[in-house]
Design an enzyme around this catalytic site. Structure first.
Site, PDB file in Angstrom:
ATOM      1  N   PRO A   1      -4.054  -0.774  18.922  1.00 41.78           N
ATOM      2  CA  PRO A   1      -3.888  -1.214  17.517  1.00 41.78           C
ATOM      3  C   PRO A   1      -3.943  -0.092  16.477  1.00 41.78           C
ATOM      4  O   PRO A   1      -3.570  -0.312  15.335  1.00 41.78           O
ATOM      5  CB  PRO A   1      -5.049  -2.191  17.330  1.00 41.78           C
ATOM      6  CG  PRO A   1      -6.051  -1.804  18.357  1.00 41.78           C
ATOM      7  CD  PRO A   1      -5.272  -1.275  19.523  1.00 41.78           C
TER       8      PRO A   1
ATOM      9  N   LYS B   1       1.139  -1.146  15.141  1.00 44.81           N
ATOM     10  CA  LYS B   1       2.560  -1.190  15.495  1.00 44.81           C
ATOM     11  C   LYS B   1       2.963  -2.435  16.273  1.00 44.81           C
ATOM     12  O   LYS B   1       4.161  -2.706  16.403  1.00 44.81           O
ATOM     13  CB  LYS B   1       2.922   0.061  16.313  1.00 44.81           C
ATOM     14  CG  LYS B   1       2.899   1.338  15.500  1.00 44.81           C
ATOM     15  CD  LYS B   1       3.897   1.289  14.376  1.00 44.81           C
ATOM     16  CE  LYS B   1       3.831   2.463  13.452  1.00 44.81           C
ATOM     17  NZ  LYS B   1       4.348   2.117  12.109  1.00 44.81           N
TER      18      LYS B   1
ATOM     19  N   TYR C   1      -9.211   4.995   8.459  1.00 43.02           N
ATOM     20  CA  TYR C   1      -9.444   5.190   9.894  1.00 43.02           C
ATOM     21  C   TYR C   1     -10.437   6.334  10.002  1.00 43.02           C
ATOM     22  O   TYR C   1     -10.185   7.412   9.461  1.00 43.02           O
ATOM     23  CB  TYR C   1      -8.159   5.583  10.618  1.00 43.02           C
ATOM     24  CG  TYR C   1      -7.062   4.544  10.647  1.00 43.02           C
ATOM     25  CD1 TYR C   1      -6.166   4.428   9.588  1.00 43.02           C
ATOM     26  CD2 TYR C   1      -6.890   3.715  11.748  1.00 43.02           C
ATOM     27  CE1 TYR C   1      -5.145   3.489   9.609  1.00 43.02           C
ATOM     28  CE2 TYR C   1      -5.873   2.774  11.780  1.00 43.02           C
ATOM     29  CZ  TYR C   1      -5.008   2.663  10.713  1.00 43.02           C
ATOM     30  OH  TYR C   1      -3.992   1.735  10.745  1.00 43.02           O
TER      31      TYR C   1
ATOM     32  N   HIS D   1       0.843  -1.202   0.000  1.00 45.42           N
ATOM     33  CA  HIS D   1       0.000   0.000   0.000  1.00 45.42           C
ATOM     34  C   HIS D   1       0.873   1.245   0.000  1.00 45.42           C
ATOM     35  O   HIS D   1       1.809   1.354   0.788  1.00 45.42           O
ATOM     36  CB  HIS D   1      -0.917   0.004   1.239  1.00 45.42           C
ATOM     37  CG  HIS D   1      -2.136  -0.842   1.074  1.00 45.42           C
ATOM     38  ND1 HIS D   1      -3.231  -0.728   1.894  1.00 45.42           N
ATOM     39  CD2 HIS D   1      -2.427  -1.838   0.190  1.00 45.42           C
ATOM     40  CE1 HIS D   1      -4.149  -1.606   1.521  1.00 45.42           C
ATOM     41  NE2 HIS D   1      -3.692  -2.276   0.487  1.00 45.42           N
TER      42      HIS D   1
HETATM   43  C1  PHB Z   1      -6.050  -4.992  10.714  1.00 47.67           C
HETATM   44  O1  PHB Z   1      -6.037  -5.157   9.476  1.00 47.67           O
HETATM   45  O2  PHB Z   1      -6.475  -5.871  11.480  1.00 47.67           O
HETATM   46  C2  PHB Z   1      -5.549  -3.701  11.261  1.00 47.67           C
HETATM   47  C3  PHB Z   1      -5.021  -2.772  10.408  1.00 47.67           C
HETATM   48  C4  PHB Z   1      -4.560  -1.560  10.916  1.00 47.67           C
HETATM   49  C5  PHB Z   1      -4.630  -1.305  12.260  1.00 47.67           C
HETATM   50  C6  PHB Z   1      -5.150  -2.272  13.119  1.00 47.67           C
HETATM   51  C7  PHB Z   1      -5.619  -3.474  12.606  1.00 47.67           C
HETATM   52  O3  PHB Z   1      -4.199  -0.128  12.741  1.00 47.67           O
END
Ligand code: PHB
Ligand code: APR
Length: 390
Positions: free
Chosen positions: A293, A297, A201, A72
């Protein structure tokens, strides 16, 4: 049994370290409490920084990652109807992250253990550490009712947040830094195409949401929920409805709904334990630190710890160099704190905190406005997201 390094825990940290040590001819054994199937049944995140990808490349275990991982060039912050794209590639001179499930990475490391001569003993019980302050520590465990002892020169605790290793460091020596967040992440995994080719996000007045994926046909989504919520409170339908609202109209129009393969709630905490070495005991990964999460990281910090630990242990055994062992804790913690800061700041920016008032919300808004209008702000986020140099 006698070996050079006894590793406790066969999650990504323990397996990566084991493979790196074996690749340099250092003897080691990995003790794991659970069965292989149980370890692979855990659904965890999956955005890989450079350091994690480069360790797999160095081990020559990157075939599937390269074949199935999704590189990505960017990700998105959704602020109501506005989508702020962070163009990682442009802002970091062409760097990328790779979307590849932690479970898949762990599977690749497990599958290669026999051919690489990495001994992993599963389903060990009552694992205990002894004489970690001496040059001759040892570990005992029980398997199939028989007590076993492993004599070694170093023990590496890769046994996660709930493992025994960290607890083997006296309270008089260890310091704990903790921040718990007033919400958890409810995640759903479903065999449906992702609603966007990059991660989103979202900070919505109803709360946080994340649109992520495992492949072009398998998606992973999250919303934040009060810690009192239970998975049963959230039918798939209610969760898809909530995601459609929080991710904004553009993403909502592209959401394909499907039944959950997995659905679970994970609490959010920031945690750091220092020092990460005590005598002949080193800590790597979740045994020493936890990140929320937001920013993905966790796995990558485990990888950077393992990078430093492997360098230090290989230097000790192959070059009689003790310096890197002595410096391990400070070196690893320096990068841990920066990743903790980034994960904490992105969590603060993208979640609504119950205790927040109008002013705090206005600060979030102002920061998102600044990020949307400033290349410098976006560059800072991009270089942290792709992974700071080791
Ligand atoms: C996930 O794909 O599970 C994932 C991706 C980004 C994050 C947390 C979890 O910040
Ligand atoms: N004896 C042997 N093994 C143990 C013991 C014990 N007493 N206690 C725990 N373990 C094992 C667990 O069963 C688990 O397989 O240690 C392993 C720790 O693995 P992880 O929790 O995955 O931690 P780590 O390898 O540091 O990876 C960090 O995992 O939780 C995610 O977000 C986190 O992505 C990060 C990554």
């Amino acid at each position: 049994m006698k070996t050079q390094v006894c590793i406790i825990g066969a999650g990504p940290a323990g397996l990566l370290l084991g493979h790196l040590l074996r690749a340099e001819g250092v003897d080691c054994v990995v003790l794991e409490r659970r069965s292989p199937d149980y370890v692979l049944s855990r659904i965890r995140a999956g955005v890989l920084e450079n350091i994690t990808v480069s360790l797999m490349e160095r081990l020559g275990l990157d075939q599937r990652l390269k074949a199935e991982g999704l590189p990505h060039d960017g990700f998105n912050l959704a602020d109501g109807e506005r989508l702020i794209r962070i163009d990682i590639a442009d802002l970091t001179g062409g760097q990328q992250v790779v979307v590849y499930g932690q479970t898949e990475l762990t599977r690749d490391l497990m599958d290669a253990r026999e051919e690489r001569g990495l001994e992993v003993i599963y389903e060990t019980e009552d694992t205990a550490l002894f004489d970690v302050e001496s040059d001759a520590p040892y570990v005992t465990y029980t398997k199939d009712g028989t007590q076993h002892r492993v004599d070694c020169r170093f023990i590496v605790g890769c046994d996660g947040f709930h493992g025994p290793s960290r607890k083997a460091i006296p309270a008089s020596v260890g310091k704990e830094y903790m921040r718990e967040y007033p919400f958890g992440w409810l995640g759903i995994l479903a065999d449906v195409p992702p609603c966007n080719h990059e991660l989103i996000y979202a900070n919505h007045e109803r709360g946080f949401a994340l649109a992520s994926m495992r492949s072009e046909t398998r998606s992973r989504y999250y919303v934040d929920v009060p810690l009192t919520d239970k998975v049963d409170d959230w039918s798939d339908e209610r969760l898809w409805d909530e995601l459609a609202i929080r991710l904004g109209p553009e993403a909502a129009a592209n959401i394909t709904r499907g039944s959950a393969l997995e659905k679970s709630i994970a609490p959010l905490r920031s945690f750091v334990f220092a020092p990460m070495r005590h005598g002949s005991l080193l800590l790597c990964g979740d045994s020493a630190h936890i990140v929320p999460p937001t920013g993905a990281k966790g796995l990558n910090l485990a990888a950077s710890d393992v990078h430093y630990a492997a360098e230090a242990l290989t230097g000790f055994f192959n070059k009689s160099d003790n310096d890197a062992i002595t410096a391990y804790s400070d070196t690893a913690l320096a990068r841990v704190w920066k990743s903790e800061r980034f994960s904490w700041s992105l969590t603060k920016l993208m979640h609504r905190f119950p205790e927040d008032g109008l002013f705090e919300r206005a600060m979030q808004q102002a920061e998102l406005d600044y990020i949307a209008s400033s290349r410098a702000a976006q560059t800072s986020i991009a270089e942290n997201y792709v992974g700071l140099p080791v």
